[in-house]
Design an enzyme around this catalytic site. Structure first.
Site, PDB file in Angstrom:
ATOM      1  N   GLY A   1       0.834  -1.212   0.000  1.00  0.00           N
ATOM      2  CA  GLY A   1       0.000   0.000   0.000  1.00  0.00           C
ATOM      3  C   GLY A   1       0.860   1.250   0.000  1.00  0.00           C
ATOM      4  O   GLY A   1       1.821   1.343   0.752  1.00  0.00           O
TER       5      GLY A   1
ATOM      6  N   ARG B   1       1.085  -5.261  -5.353  1.00  0.00           N
ATOM      7  CA  ARG B   1       1.302  -6.444  -4.509  1.00  0.00           C
ATOM      8  C   ARG B   1       1.421  -7.620  -5.481  1.00  0.00           C
ATOM      9  O   ARG B   1       0.483  -7.921  -6.194  1.00  0.00           O
ATOM     10  CB  ARG B   1       0.126  -6.631  -3.545  1.00  0.00           C
TER      11      ARG B   1
ATOM     12  N   GLY C   1       4.794  -7.176   4.183  1.00  0.00           N
ATOM     13  CA  GLY C   1       4.812  -8.059   3.007  1.00  0.00           C
ATOM     14  C   GLY C   1       6.062  -7.807   2.176  1.00  0.00           C
ATOM     15  O   GLY C   1       6.701  -8.748   1.669  1.00  0.00           O
TER      16      GLY C   1
ATOM     17  N   THR D   1       4.474   2.672   5.304  1.00  0.00           N
ATOM     18  CA  THR D   1       3.085   2.215   5.432  1.00  0.00           C
ATOM     19  C   THR D   1       2.346   3.171   6.362  1.00  0.00           C
ATOM     20  O   THR D   1       2.928   3.640   7.338  1.00  0.00           O
ATOM     21  CB  THR D   1       2.985   0.770   5.988  1.00  0.00           C
ATOM     22  N   ILE D   2       1.086   3.428   6.065  1.00  0.00           N
ATOM     23  CA  ILE D   2       0.335   4.324   6.955  1.00  0.00           C
ATOM     24  C   ILE D   2      -0.001   3.632   8.273  1.00  0.00           C
ATOM     25  O   ILE D   2      -0.371   4.284   9.239  1.00  0.00           O
ATOM     26  CB  ILE D   2      -0.968   4.851   6.296  1.00  0.00           C
ATOM     27  N   ASP D   3       0.117   2.292   8.322  1.00  0.00           N
ATOM     28  CA  ASP D   3      -0.387   1.542   9.481  1.00  0.00           C
ATOM     29  C   ASP D   3       0.447   1.682  10.752  1.00  0.00           C
ATOM     30  O   ASP D   3      -0.043   1.410  11.843  1.00  0.00           O
ATOM     31  CB  ASP D   3      -0.502   0.049   9.135  1.00  0.00           C
TER      32      ASP D   3
ATOM     33  N   LYS E   1     -25.341  13.225  27.352  1.00  0.00           N
ATOM     34  CA  LYS E   1     -24.585  13.469  26.115  1.00  0.00           C
ATOM     35  C   LYS E   1     -25.527  13.207  24.964  1.00  0.00           C
ATOM     36  O   LYS E   1     -26.330  12.263  25.024  1.00  0.00           O
ATOM     37  CB  LYS E   1     -23.396  12.517  26.020  1.00  0.00           C
TER      38      LYS E   1
END
Ligand code: F6P
EC number: 2.7.1.11
Length: 323
Positions: A11, A72, A104, A126-128, A214
């Site tokens: 990604g 990928r 990966g 990776t953004i993760d 709330k």
């Protein structure tokens, strides 16, 4: 080492271009030739190589996505595919690789090195932010800020209509994006794969908040949440508390794009330089990362198999701050 290759894989993440730029310019600075390999392992197998120089990466530091494209590759998972990739590298005289990607990508690089001996240094792209061996990954800060901006906007409409929004953020196996979004976005609840917050607990928390008068709520749900996807969770809560006007928003791939933040550009540049200089110093099968502001090289094996733990104190913060 006279010639190296650089590629982006998996990604995409904001800051990958800044990293490619740093790799290219560091190589040029040290008199090493550098080739860009298009579309990750898939382009390596097909021989999609382009010679890069300092000018090739001009005006890219601020751009999201990846100029080298990403993919990928299923074929690289086969011995035959890896043999073809190796032949292409040999034909192009490439002696070392910089792999920018995630888990990966590094798994592929590790197997490849064991079979064919091509030294590779990884850059965590990776953004993760789920990689062991670095405090932050390239693109994470940008993705969090993008998601947070969206959550702020949703909060406006949630408040106007007295609604409860279930917002899904990315993170296949990790809550790293969800946690700062929940804390910074003032969420009542955060659901992440690392902990098992049951639907009953979510319902109970929302009921209690409702009783405390709330009227609008934000529930941040990480994509990889174990209790099921965000739509499913929202439906179950709606069933249990029919008076709650619930809506679902999936922020999605918008989190993967956009100009990288200053932090991501800096991190990408530091790591790009470290990757090339690591290769020059004989390193192989390691990822360059930053831990406590220091440059660290971690074996691929550890980045792949060791889990970067999410601090439980973050969950507590969400609970305290949503009182
Ligand atoms: O690994 C980055 C990531 O954006 C994950 O957060 C997400 O689960 C996955 O990639 C999505 O992949 P794709 O772009 O192939 O749908």
């Amino acid at each position: 080492m006279k010639r190296i290759g650089v590629f982006t894989s998996g990604g995409d993440s904001p800051g990958m271009n800044a990293c490619v730029r740093a790799v290219v310019r560091t190589a040029v600075y040290h008199g090493i030739e550098v080739y860009g390999i298009m579309r990750g392992y898939s382009g390596m197998i097909k021989g999609e190589f382009i010679k890069l120089d300092s000018a090739s990466v001009a005006n890219t530091v601020q751009r999201g996505g990846t100029i080298l494209k990403s993919a990928r590759s299923q074929k690289f998972m086969t011995k035959e595919g890896r043999q073809q990739a190796f032949d292409q590298l040999v034909n192009h005289g490439i002696e070392g690789l910089v792999a920018i990607g995630g888990n990966g990508t590094f798994t592929g690089a590790m197997i490849f090195e064991r079979e064919f001996g091509i030294p590779t240094v990884g850059a965590p792209g990776t953004i993760d932010n789920d990689l062991f061996g670095t405090d932050y990954t390239i693109g994470y800060d940008t993705a969090v800020n993008t998601a947070l901006e969206a959550i702020d906007k949703i909060r406006d409409t949630a408040d106007s209509h007295d609604r409860c929004f279930f917002i899904e953020v990315m993170g296949r196996d990790s809550g790293y994006i969800a946690i700062p979004c929940a804390i910074g976005g003032g969420a009542e609840i955060v659901m992440v794969p690392e902990t098992q917050m049951s639907e009953e607990a979510v319902i109970e928390t929302l009921r209690n908040s409702w009783r405390r008068s709330k009227t609008s709520f934000i529930v941040v749900v990480a994509e990889g949440e174990k209790e099921g996807n965000v739509t499913h969770v929202a439906a179950r809560v709606k069933e249990a508390i029919p008076e709650l006007d619930a809506r679902v928003t999936i922020i999605g791939h918008v989190q993967r794009g956009g100009a990288p933040t200053a932090s991501d550009r800096l991190l990408a540049s530091q790591i790009g330089i470290a990757a090339v200089e690591g290769l020059m110093n004989g390193m192989r099968n390691v990822m360059a990362g930053i831990i406590d502001r220091k440059l660290v090289y971690t074996p691929f094996e550890d980045t792949i198999y060791k889990k970067k733990m999410l601090s439980q104190s973050f969950m507590r913060m969400v609970e305290i701050l949503s009182v």
